[in-house]
Design an enzyme around this catalytic site. Structure first.
Site, mmCIF file in Angstrom:
data_model
loop_
_atom_site.group_PDB
_atom_site.id
_atom_site.type_symbol
_atom_site.label_atom_id
_atom_site.label_comp_id
_atom_site.label_asym_id
_atom_site.label_seq_id
_atom_site.Cartn_x
_atom_site.Cartn_y
_atom_site.Cartn_z
ATOM 1 N N LYS A 225 33.268 7.820 -8.431
ATOM 2 C CA LYS A 225 32.796 8.831 -9.370
ATOM 3 C C LYS A 225 33.076 10.210 -8.806
ATOM 4 C CE LYS A 225 28.725 10.465 -9.221
ATOM 5 N NZ LYS A 225 27.416 10.982 -8.797
ATOM 6 N N HIS B 241 27.270 3.249 -8.561
ATOM 7 C CA HIS B 241 26.524 2.405 -7.620
ATOM 8 C C HIS B 241 25.157 1.981 -8.160
ATOM 9 C CE1 HIS B 241 24.451 6.111 -6.446
ATOM 10 N NE2 HIS B 241 23.595 5.390 -5.760
ATOM 11 N N LYS C 254 22.628 -1.816 -7.764
ATOM 12 C CA LYS C 254 21.272 -1.843 -7.199
ATOM 13 C C LYS C 254 20.530 -3.104 -7.630
ATOM 14 C CE LYS C 254 20.446 3.175 -7.024
ATOM 15 N NZ LYS C 254 19.780 3.599 -5.811
ATOM 16 N N GLU D 99 14.458 13.391 -7.094
ATOM 17 C CA GLU D 99 14.747 13.410 -5.658
ATOM 18 C C GLU D 99 14.096 14.634 -5.021
ATOM 19 O OE1 GLU D 99 18.971 11.660 -4.821
ATOM 20 O OE2 GLU D 99 19.158 13.083 -6.464
ATOM 21 N N ASP E 189 26.337 14.797 -12.576
ATOM 22 C CA ASP E 189 26.145 14.042 -11.347
ATOM 23 C C ASP E 189 25.305 12.779 -11.569
ATOM 24 O OD1 ASP E 189 26.342 13.730 -8.474
ATOM 25 O OD2 ASP E 189 24.242 14.331 -8.350
ATOM 26 N N HIS F 221 24.859 7.389 -14.082
ATOM 27 C CA HIS F 221 23.808 6.464 -13.649
ATOM 28 C C HIS F 221 22.718 6.257 -14.711
ATOM 29 C CE1 HIS F 221 25.834 6.987 -9.940
ATOM 30 N NE2 HIS F 221 25.190 8.047 -9.503
ATOM 31 N N LYS G 125 16.915 17.564 -8.377
ATOM 32 C CA LYS G 125 16.811 17.703 -6.920
ATOM 33 C C LYS G 125 15.586 18.546 -6.588
ATOM 34 C CE LYS G 125 21.121 16.134 -5.975
ATOM 35 N NZ LYS G 125 21.277 14.777 -5.449
#
Ligand code: BG6
Length: 455
Positions: free
Chosen positions: A133, A163, A167, A201, A220, A225, A314
């Site tokens: 990505k 990814h 998971k 996060e 992002d 995701h 973030k």
């Protein structure tokens, strides 16, 4: 089997890819793999491997004995991404995976160079191309990249990394949804009022200023995701969990998302944490969002009328990721005022699930929450990267988004990207719940679960 890594001296290779290969080798799950690394650094093979080894020693849980064995089968060469630079690969025989651990601007060039060397040809073994990505920066660029790859590689040779699909928690969402028949009649608009998909996060940029400032949270995290989590939650049940069925179901639901109106007013919110513009490598007038939230409506039979709220950011109050299904309340006259029940799939940092139902208090007639809680006792055996590497080696495409999925996901966020070319993100305090404007996309009576509180 040969694993050819282009971008061998980059951060992704040393931080994620090689540790995953070492772990799989240590557990005997990949054998006889030969790693052929190519990179931009003018290092000798020994120097490249010494540097890699020094880095691996700083990571927790890397089996250095397994690395020592793998190291003997790992090679490095400086090369540019042209047929001439990669000449050493000409005539390669047998099964091979080509991993593009490269900046995205180089994907098409690398794919072409490999193919000009005859490496996409499967006469002597399988040939698979792994693309990291981000896959494009908007719909037009994703389409162009798909077309560029398809000039040389068939769709079933292309593995697009996301990814989150490797998971354990994502797989568990599917396993729980489709492994329990009683959930099927509940999993729809008559019992679910809204769905929240959050990935918060506490970390900031982690030295990725250059990439992140161009990407922002929407590109992002949400376009890939969170959109995949949305698709897996909202899609119709596939008849089998095969790559073809899964991908078809996901494309169908992504295409059923009602287009976000121009301007995205009331559908999207963005924020930037205070201090972001002072981070190293960030321009003082950066407008990149470090927080993004979206509301999606699905026009299909199952979820019509159920908003899906997606958010990620973030430097928020806490590290937590989950998919929460907010259950509809009972009629008000029936049991008095009750709180809302939730079915929550935890993704990070804890995994497992909670189902909050209501029952009678021991002391009085009031209803109180009774939470059925599952937390696995041990950590999943494989990391997401390990799972996906195994899938690539086994030729299983079910955890990799297809060309159509990627484009459909970009088509959803494109109007928001366009709207966000104007204006500025709202500044939010580090360690907070994010920008207040995220509340404005919620429908009346709906709420985000509190990040800082006891969820
Ligand atoms: C990556 C993003 O894809 O996912 C990062 O680029 C983010 O910004 C990361 O931090 C989150 O995933 P995980 O699995 O590391 O929590």
């Amino acid at each position: 089997m040969k694993l050819v890594i282009l971008g061998f001296t980059g951060d992704l290779t040393r931080r994620l890819l090689v540790p995953a290969i070492v772990h799989l080798s240590a557990h005997g799950e990949i054998r006889e793999v030969e790693v052929l690394g190519f990179g931009a650094e003018p290092w000798s093979e020994e120097e490249a491997l010494d540097r890699l080894e020094a880095f691996l020693k700083t990571l927790p849980d890397v089996d250095l004995a397994a690395w020592a064995v793998l190291r003997r089968r790992t090679h490095y060469q400086q090369a540019d991404l042209t047929p001439k630079g990669l000449e050493a690969l000409r005539g390669l025989e047998g099964d091979a995976v080509f991993y593009l651990a490269l900046p995205p601007t180089l994907f098409a060039q690398a794919a072409q160079a490999l193919s000009e060397l005859g490496l996409a040809d499967e006469r002597t073994g399988f040939r698979r191309l792994v693309v990291e990505k981000p896959f494009g920066t908007d719909l037009a660029s994703a389409r162009a990249l798909n077309q560029a790859l398809h000039r040389h590689w068939r769709e079933d040779q292309i593995y697009r990394m996301d990814h989150f699909l490797g998971k354990w928690a994502t797989e568990n969402l599917l396993a729980t949804r489709f492994g329990n028949r009683f959930l099927e009649p509940i999993w729809r608009n008559c019992h679910i009022e809204w769905v929240e998909i959050t990935y918060a996060e506490t970390l900031g940029l982690e030295g990725r200023a250059r990439y992140y400032d161009h990407a922002g949270a929407l590109r992002d995290m949400l376009q890939n995701h969170l959109m995949q989590l949305f698709a897996l939650t909202a899609m119709e049940p596939p008849a089998q969990l095969s790559a073809d069925s899964l991908r078809a179901r996901k494309v169908e639901i992504l295409r059923a998302v009602r287009p976000i109106p121009e301007g995205a007013q009331g559908f999207a919110a963005r924020g930037q944490y205070q201090g972001y513009r002072q981070e190293e490598g960030i321009p003082p007038d950066s407008r990149a969002e470090t927080y993004a939230a979206l509301k999606l409506h699905v026009d299909d039979w199952r979820f019509q009328g159920v908003p899906f709220y997606l958010r990620s950011g973030k430097r928020l109050a806490r590290d937590v990721g989950y998919v929460a299904l907010a259950l509809r309340e009972v009629p008000p006259g029936c049991m008095g005022a009750v709180q809302r029940g939730y079915l929550i799939f935890w993704l990070s940092p804890q995994v497992g699930l909670d189902l909050t139902l209501y029952g009678r208090s021991l002391e009085s007639e009031t209803l109180v929450p009774h939470t059925l809680r599952y937390r696995p006792e041990k950590a999943p055996v494989h990391s997401a990267y390990e799972e996906l590497l195994l899938d690539i080696l086994h030729g299983d495409l079910s955890h990799f988004p297809s060309e159509e999925e990627v484009e459909a996901a970009w088509a959803i966020v494109d109007p928001v990207l366009k709207a966000w070319q104007e204006g500025e993100p709202e500044v939010y305090a580090p360690g907070s719940e994010g920008p207040a404007s995220a509340q404005t996309i919620l429908e009346p009576g709906h709420s985000w679960l509190p990040l800082g509180g006891d969820i």
